[in-house]
Design a protein around this motif. Structure first.
Motif, PDB file in Angstrom:
ATOM      1  N   GLU A  16       0.832  -1.208   0.000  1.00  0.00           N
ATOM      2  CA  GLU A  16       0.000   0.000   0.000  1.00  0.00           C
ATOM      3  C   GLU A  16       0.868   1.260   0.000  1.00  0.00           C
ATOM      4  O   GLU A  16       0.649   2.179  -0.802  1.00  0.00           O
ATOM      5  N   PHE A  76      -6.175  -2.452  -5.426  1.00  0.00           N
ATOM      6  CA  PHE A  76      -7.276  -2.739  -4.507  1.00  0.00           C
ATOM      7  C   PHE A  76      -8.181  -3.825  -5.090  1.00  0.00           C
ATOM      8  O   PHE A  76      -8.563  -4.777  -4.397  1.00  0.00           O
ATOM      9  N   ASN A 121      -7.139   0.537   3.795  1.00  0.00           N
ATOM     10  CA  ASN A 121      -7.422   0.156   2.412  1.00  0.00           C
ATOM     11  C   ASN A 121      -7.418  -1.363   2.251  1.00  0.00           C
ATOM     12  O   ASN A 121      -8.343  -1.940   1.666  1.00  0.00           O
ATOM     13  N   SER A 122      -6.382  -2.027   2.774  1.00  0.00           N
ATOM     14  CA  SER A 122      -6.361  -3.497   2.724  1.00  0.00           C
ATOM     15  C   SER A 122      -7.494  -4.077   3.562  1.00  0.00           C
ATOM     16  O   SER A 122      -8.109  -5.081   3.191  1.00  0.00           O
ATOM     17  N   TYR A 175      -3.135   2.137  -8.456  1.00  0.00           N
ATOM     18  CA  TYR A 175      -3.474   1.887  -7.052  1.00  0.00           C
ATOM     19  C   TYR A 175      -4.894   1.337  -6.928  1.00  0.00           C
ATOM     20  O   TYR A 175      -5.163   0.447  -6.119  1.00  0.00           O
ATOM     21  N   PHE A 205      -8.931   4.388   3.240  1.00  0.00           N
ATOM     22  CA  PHE A 205      -9.754   3.633   2.305  1.00  0.00           C
ATOM     23  C   PHE A 205      -9.813   4.481   1.038  1.00  0.00           C
ATOM     24  O   PHE A 205     -10.517   5.469   0.965  1.00  0.00           O
ATOM     25  N   PHE A 206      -9.038   4.101   0.024  1.00  0.00           N
ATOM     26  CA  PHE A 206      -8.748   4.967  -1.107  1.00  0.00           C
ATOM     27  C   PHE A 206      -9.985   5.263  -1.949  1.00  0.00           C
ATOM     28  O   PHE A 206     -10.158   6.380  -2.439  1.00  0.00           O
ATOM     29  N   SER A 207     -10.830   4.293  -2.138  1.00  0.00           N
ATOM     30  CA  SER A 207     -12.016   4.505  -2.975  1.00  0.00           C
ATOM     31  C   SER A 207     -12.916   5.587  -2.396  1.00  0.00           C
ATOM     32  O   SER A 207     -13.546   6.345  -3.143  1.00  0.00           O
TER      33      SER A 207
END
Length: 447
Positions: free
Chosen positions: A216, A261, A302-303, A257, A347-349
């Motif tokens: 990440e 995910f 994120n993971s 990225y 949490f990238f989204s």
């Protein structure tokens, strides 16, 4: 929890400071202020506000906000060209005899502006035109002080080193992505295994969570802040002939990225579907729940979200310590509250979603043609938080074998996952039975 590097002077300890204060209200030099904050201005006025003089230097928050958002209206090389041209005019750098006293006051300020630009937006300087403008400006002021030559060499050396590091990382991501695309395997049969199982590579949840954090942070480190703006470039209403970056959207690191995910989601699902026996599948699910728990403890949201999105369908998410933090209720209220307490991998989204709705919900320009700077202050605040997150140094030792597995292990396609799931656990209703039959026919050539 991973520790952060010290933030640059562009940011406060809590992230980007959006307040560009003035003691007056109304209009000043084409800039519109409201409640002490810059809210709008013409593009020309904003460019002028960026340019240092002998007794003025723009606030660092303004520099970041404008350099980030200006690319919606003008390409970086055009902006730097205009900045340099105005500096030459205002400081009379074309005069046969330079005012050395004046230049010695101006020189450190323009060098500082160029330094901040190269440090925060290094990808802009992949263009030769950018380097050309930078060198030309320093060559003009250097005769007034020998130290400027040294400063230019230091600046260019640091820039080249950073670009080389970023380029190496990008090449690695491209190679990994190419290798993975060839291994998006469909479900063909039930062989002993299409791959080594994750448990044979890493059986300790904490260790796997650490290695996921490595991946990440490595991928985050290559994303330029400008990519969040360039992802949503539209035609400028005052220039209907082209968009900035019309040849291509420079968002490759951001897209890579997002693909990571998605890959992690499919990898977890593949690992769960592969075992032939229900008891073994349950063990894999339990393992990933433990991994998710460790991701939460580390601060790797994120993971964590990628794992939850798969395991939540197979097990009670309450088993995951902290899973309530990812409850989408109230626009992820619990998660957003947790972000305030620590520096984490977001949490990238959800970050992309926030930026998307900010971009779509507010116009770039006001009806009078002014740039809606108030919108870009909010955008800079969100992207500034991202910069703080991407500066995190991973405190864990890297395990190359686990990292390689995470990047290259074959994964099922979506249809392959559905078929593997039905092959492991019989369909429960007629709709699922029909889909199972269709998938067997399509993928396996069976009826």
């Amino acid at each position: 929890m991973p520790q952060t590097l010290s933030s640059t002077s562009m940011f406060t300890p809590c992230g980007f400071s959006p307040h560009l204060h003035t003691s007056k209200e109304g209009e000043q030099g084409g800039l519109i202020f409201q409640d002490g904050n810059l809210t709008s201005a013409s593009l020309d006025a904003l460019i002028q506000h960026l340019i240092p003089t002998t007794d003025y230097y723009p606030e660092k928050a303004y520099i970041f906000t404008f350099l980030l958002s200006s690319r919606l209206f003008i390409e970086p090389h055009e902006l730097l060209s205009r900045v340099c041209h105005k500096c030459i005019e205002q400081q009379r750098l074309d005069d046969p005899v330079l005012d050395k006293a004046r230049i010695r006051k101006f020189g450190p300020k323009i060098l500082q502006l160029l330094t901040e630009w190269t440090e925060t937006f290094p990808y802009d300087f992949q263009e030769e035109r950018m380097i050309g403008h930078l060198k030309d400006m320093i060559h003009r002021i250097a005769p007034c002080d020998e130290a400027y030559w040294k400063k230019m060499n230091q600046l260019l050396q640091a820039l080249n080193q950073k670009l080389a590091t970023l380029s190496h990382g990008q090449e690695g991501i491209v190679k990994i992505s190419t290798a993975v695309s060839d291994k998006l395997v469909a479900f063909k049969t039930k062989p002993p295994s299409i791959q080594r199982e994750i448990l044979s590579v890493c059986s300790d949840p904490y260790t796997l969570a650490q290695q996921l954090t490595h991946v990440e942070l490595e991928r985050l480190s290559h994303i330029g802040p400008e990519e969040f703006v360039q992802a949503f470039v539209h035609k400028d209403p005052l220039d209907g002939t082209k968009t900035c970056f019309s040849e291509q959207k420079k968002t490759s690191n951001l897209e890579a990225y997002v693909k990571w995910f998605n890959r992690l989601c499919y990898l977890v699902a593949t690992e769960i579907c592969m075992p032939a026996k229900k008891k073994q599948r349950a063990q894999v699910i339990e393992f990933f729940i433990d991994v998710a728990r460790e991701c939460f403890n580390i601060g790797n949201f994120n993971s964590l979200m990628a794992i939850i999105s798969v395991t939540a369908e197979k097990a009670n998410p309450a088993l995951i310590n902290g899973s309530h933090q990812m409850d989408p209720t109230g626009n992820f209220y619990n998660y957003r509250t947790a972000l305030r307490g620590a520096i984490v991998i977001p949490f990238f989204s959800l970050l992309i979603k926030d930026i998307y709705f900010l971009n779509e919900g507010c116009a770039n320009r006001l009806p009078n043609g002014h740039v809606n700077f108030e919108k870009f202050l909010e955008l800079a605040k969100q992207v500034g938080e991202f910069i703080t997150w991407k500066q995190v140094e991973c405190p864990f030792e890297q395990d190359p074998n686990i990292i390689h597995y995470l990047h290259t292990a074959p994964i099922f396609t979506e249809d392959g996952l559905y078929l593997a799931s039905y092959e492991s656990e019989s369909p429960e209703n007629q709709t699922e039975k029909d889909r199972w039959k269709s998938l067997r026919s399509t993928i396996l050539g069976k009826t």
